[in-house]
Design a protein around this motif. Structure first.
Motif: not given
Length: 591
Positions: A451-456
């Motif tokens: 849930s904290q993945i970003s940038g994609f």
């Protein structure tokens, strides 16, 4: 910098820079009492003054100037004003009394109006403040209506002005002098043993340009911050504010809440009274595409496993290279870099002060939830310093504090907390990357903090999945197509619902950062990255990294539950190294 320093040739081997002397330990605490005690331009006082001057005369004077509003606390009046967006009404209100003039003099409210209606104002010349720019009032014609002493005692008005007047050169004078000595000695090859809490400086030449030297970084230096130095004056681009403004005057850059061209941002840089000046942080402008070709990352930072997200057939790599510009007093509050990546940051112009803490040491004045998915810094940089949090940080055993001078490069290890303060008007370049020594951290982040993945971006991930499905003989990848269709259906349903709800409804945009989309099914970033690594012949590296991830998971499980769990329940050889990988878009895994 003395001219003789630039002629000294750096000795390459690290062993020749071993300490021959020890620097004395000096306190790095700063004096808070005399920071920014300038009088407010309208003679607004801190709230504490009201306790010393609660006279009947001042009370009556406030009542005369505010009428029925006088019964309300200052913060309530400001709250009410913040809900008024009509410029004419605000201007008229400011003309009714000196106290209301002071309330309407606060620039934060005018900044909100400017940003909300940016198309209306972006062509107006910058006149030193948001208020002056919106109202077209040159600063020399700006009325400074003085209030009687202690008539208006309001921290909400006084503290932002106080922060806007902070002089970091004066505040950090001891640290700057000390760091200047380390900087000079490192260029001369005479850097001694540093006291505790200082950031080591290492010559870029001492790492050489071979695989063995890269191994040295990945085994000895990847876990702690260090400053990479180089005494070649042409090692990095010789950009200046003047040269960049001349080259790209009309190219738009992102500056936090606005997107101005450099000509306008240059006006802002020269004259603003913001508590937290706008920070240019740009990666996608036309100018940045050119500037990126004008420098080469240090050799030890060129290994970057995230490059696998970028091929001739797809590019789903998150943004990773930025130009940074900001006036003195600008900077960034405490944060960790996204997706557990590491970073390097080169000062091109101006000095930067860094406060850095290991991943497991929470910075003073910063709060997070258990998962660190929400990071809250209740105050800006200047107020953080003024409030004593800097001195609190200095007392922490693990804190690392240093200054990068022009030409120096800071290495930020994955997961480290860091805050950066621009001592001078500053230009810098920075890149995020993933060396092999940090692969376990990234895989652990992707696997256990989806849930904290970003940038994609969904659109780019779909393109990547299409290629993987077509290029793999693994029958399990058939599941990709079904999940991909499911994701497409979700986007279509959201768009349909948005159309039915009417204008202003929130819909999923497949070209939007996945970290900014609520209720998004979990994207298979972990599975994709692992597959890309294996396809690139790095199966052994994946196996080693996943073994370490499994140990971290076991430790985390024991900390959370107080119970042990069998290793077999957490992972297996097939899960660590095999080519099979599965994912689901179960709504229960959504952000």
């Amino acid at each position: 910098m003395p001219s003789e320093i630039s002629t000294v040739v750096q000795e390459p081997p690290l062993k020749r820079q071993r300490a021959e002397h020890v620097y004395p330990t000096q306190s790095r605490t700063i004096s808070i009492l005399n920071i920014a005690n300038k009088q407010h331009p309208l003679n607004v006082k801190p709230s504490g003054n009201s306790l010393l001057s609660s006279t009947a005369e001042l009370y009556q004077r406030r009542k005369d100037l505010l009428g029925k509003l006088s019964v309300l606390p200052n913060e309530i009046i400001l709250f009410i004003i913040s809900h008024v967006s009509d410029i004419g009404s605000l201007l008229s209100l400011s003309h009714t009394s000196r106290i209301l003039y002071a309330f309407l003099y606060d620039d934060e409210n005018w900044k909100r109006i400017y940003v909300s209606n940016i198309g209306q104002f972006e062509k107006k010349p910058w006149l030193g403040s948001w208020r002056n720019t919106i109202l077209a009032i040159p600063q020399e014609h700006d009325a400074k209506l003085q209030l009687e002493n202690n008539l208006l005692c309001c921290d909400e008005l006084y503290r932002p002005y106080q922060c806007s007047q902070v002089d970091y050169v004066k505040i950090f004078s001891k640290i700057l002098k000390e760091e200047e000595m380390y900087h000079r000695d490192s260029l001369l090859g005479q850097l001694g043993k540093l006291p505790k809490g200082r950031i080591a400086r290492i010559s870029e030449q001492s790492f050489g340009a071979t695989g063995d030297d890269n191994d040295q970084f990945n085994t000895k230096y990847h876990d702690v911050p260090f400053i990479l130095t180089d005494n070649d004056p042409n090692r990095w681009p010789q950009w200046t504010f003047t040269s960049l403004f001349e080259r790209f005057p009309h190219v738009k850059f992102r500056q936090e809440a606005v997107s101005w061209d450099l000509q306008r941002y240059g006006q802002y840089l020269k004259q603003n009274r913001d508590e937290n000046p706008l920070y240019l942080f740009d990666c996608n402008s036309d100018a940045m595409k050119q500037l990126r070709q004008e420098y080469t990352p240090p050799h030890i930072f060129q290994e970057d496993l995230f490059q696998l997200f970028q091929t001739a057939h797809f590019n789903c790599r998150p943004d990773h290279a930025w130009l940074i510009m900001g006036s003195a007093r600008s900077g960034s509050t405490f944060h960790k870099d996204p997706n557990s990546t590491s970073a390097w940051n080169v000062a091109i112009q101006g000095r930067k002060l860094w406060i850095m803490l290991p991943p497991d040491v929470q910075p003073p004045g910063v709060s997070t939830d258990d998962e660190e998915s929400e990071v809250t810094s209740p105050v800006g940089i200047a107020e953080w310093v003024i409030s004593g949090f800097f001195n609190d940080a200095v007392k922490i055993d693990q804190v690392q504090i240093g200054v990068t001078f022009p030409g120096e490069c800071m290495y930020v290890p994955a997961g480290w907390w860091h805050s950066v303060i621009n001592i001078d008007d500053s230009i810098a370049i920075t890149q995020n990357f993933v060396p092999r020594s940090k692969l376990p951290h990234v895989l652990n982040f992707f696997k256990n903090k989806p849930s904290q993945i970003s940038g994609f971006r969904i659109k780019e991930i779909k393109q990547c999945l299409d290629v993987l499905i077509q290029s793999s003989n693994d029958e399990s990848l058939v599941d990709y197509a079904a999940k991909l269709r499911q994701l497409a259906d979700v986007i279509e349903d959201e768009a349909r619902a948005g159309a039915e709800a009417g204008a202003g409804a929130r819909v999923i945009d497949d070209d939007e950062d996945c970290g900014e989309i609520e209720k998004l099914p979990r994207l298979p970033i972990f599975e994709i990255f692992r597959q890309l690594l294996i396809a690139a012949g790095k199966e052994d590296l994946v196996g080693e990294a996943m073994s370490l991830v499994a140990k971290w998971e076991l430790k985390e499980h024991q900390l959370e539950t107080g119970k042990s769990k069998k290793w077999e329940d957490l992972t297996s050889v097939e899960k660590c190294t095999g080519s099979t990988f599965a994912f689901d878009f179960n709504e229960s895994d959504s952000d």
